[in-house]
Design a protein around this motif. Structure first.
Motif, short mmCIF file in Angstrom:
data_model
loop_
_atom_site.label_atom_id
_atom_site.label_comp_id
_atom_site.label_asym_id
_atom_site.label_seq_id
_atom_site.Cartn_x
_atom_site.Cartn_y
_atom_site.Cartn_z
N MET A 1 0.95 -1.11 0.17
CA MET A 1 0.08 -0.07 0.38
C MET A 1 0.57 1.01 0.14
O MET A 1 1.81 1.07 0.54
CB MET A 1 -1.26 -0.27 1.08
CG MET A 1 -1.81 -1.16 1.27
SD MET A 1 -3.07 -0.58 2.79
CE MET A 1 -3.90 0.75 2.29
N PRO A 2 0.16 2.45 -0.62
CA PRO A 2 0.88 3.52 -0.74
C PRO A 2 1.82 4.10 0.73
O PRO A 2 2.60 4.37 0.50
CB PRO A 2 0.48 4.38 -1.52
CG PRO A 2 -0.30 3.38 -3.15
CD PRO A 2 -1.27 2.30 -1.70
N MET A 3 0.57 3.76 1.89
CA MET A 3 0.42 4.37 3.03
C MET A 3 1.77 3.48 3.46
O MET A 3 2.35 4.45 4.59
CB MET A 3 0.09 4.79 3.41
CG MET A 3 -1.14 5.85 2.96
SD MET A 3 -0.41 7.47 2.60
CE MET A 3 -0.48 8.04 4.34
N ASP A 23 7.56 -0.31 -6.18
CA ASP A 23 7.62 1.08 -5.13
C ASP A 23 7.19 2.25 -6.52
O ASP A 23 6.87 3.60 -5.99
CB ASP A 23 8.84 0.83 -4.79
CG ASP A 23 10.13 0.25 -3.71
OD1 ASP A 23 8.41 -0.67 -3.17
OD2 ASP A 23 10.45 -0.34 -2.91
N ILE A 24 7.48 1.99 -7.27
CA ILE A 24 8.11 3.21 -8.31
C ILE A 24 6.13 3.74 -8.39
O ILE A 24 5.84 4.33 -8.59
CB ILE A 24 8.70 2.85 -9.45
CG1 ILE A 24 10.13 2.67 -9.18
CG2 ILE A 24 8.34 3.94 -11.19
CD1 ILE A 24 11.27 2.14 -10.42
N ALA A 27 5.33 4.55 -5.84
CA ALA A 27 5.56 6.40 -5.24
C ALA A 27 4.72 7.01 -6.51
O ALA A 27 4.17 8.95 -6.25
CB ALA A 27 7.11 6.73 -6.21
N ALA A 28 4.06 6.87 -7.65
CA ALA A 28 3.09 7.57 -8.11
C ALA A 28 1.94 8.13 -7.89
O ALA A 28 1.77 8.87 -8.11
CB ALA A 28 3.43 7.01 -9.69
N VAL A 29 1.83 6.83 -6.86
CA VAL A 29 0.33 7.23 -6.35
C VAL A 29 0.28 8.30 -5.38
O VAL A 29 -0.34 9.70 -4.83
CB VAL A 29 -0.10 5.91 -5.35
CG1 VAL A 29 -1.02 6.22 -4.91
CG2 VAL A 29 -0.34 4.75 -6.42
N LEU A 30 1.66 8.58 -4.89
CA LEU A 30 1.83 8.96 -3.97
C LEU A 30 1.97 10.94 -4.11
O LEU A 30 1.86 11.79 -3.58
CB LEU A 30 3.20 8.50 -2.81
CG LEU A 30 2.81 7.61 -1.65
CD1 LEU A 30 4.30 6.85 -1.15
CD2 LEU A 30 1.31 8.35 -0.46
N GLY A 50 14.77 3.47 -12.84
CA GLY A 50 14.39 3.67 -11.47
C GLY A 50 13.97 5.05 -11.23
O GLY A 50 13.32 5.81 -12.15
N ALA A 51 13.30 5.54 -9.77
CA ALA A 51 13.06 6.81 -9.33
C ALA A 51 13.62 7.59 -8.81
O ALA A 51 14.48 6.83 -8.08
CB ALA A 51 11.13 6.57 -9.18
#
Length: 70
Positions: A1-3, A23-24, A27-30, A50-51
């Motif tokens: 989950m993003p959180m 994870d990328i 991160a896009a959701v966040l 990567g990001a």
């Protein structure tokens, strides 16, 4: 989950490079929720790239505080 991901990176040193596709995506959701600032690969062109997470925004820090048990 993003959180959960946001909590995981809370104490990280920034900029933070991430390489795992999951994870990328988190991160896009966040980024979309304005909880972090990051340089993300272009959709469809980022495979194998990567990001870089630049920072957790003040709104992201506030959300982390809100999620902590009181």
């Amino acid at each position: 989950m993003p959180m959960d991901f946001l909590r995981r990176i809370e104490e990280a040193s920034f900029p933070l490079a991430i390489h795992e596709e999951a994870d990328i995506q988190r991160a896009a959701v966040l980024v979309a929720a304005q909880l972090i600032e990051a340089n993300l690969p272009e959709p469809g062109k980022g495979e194998g790239r990567g990001a870089v997470i630049l920072r957790i925004t003040p709104m992201g820090r506030a959300e982390l505080s809100r999620l902590r048990p009181q």
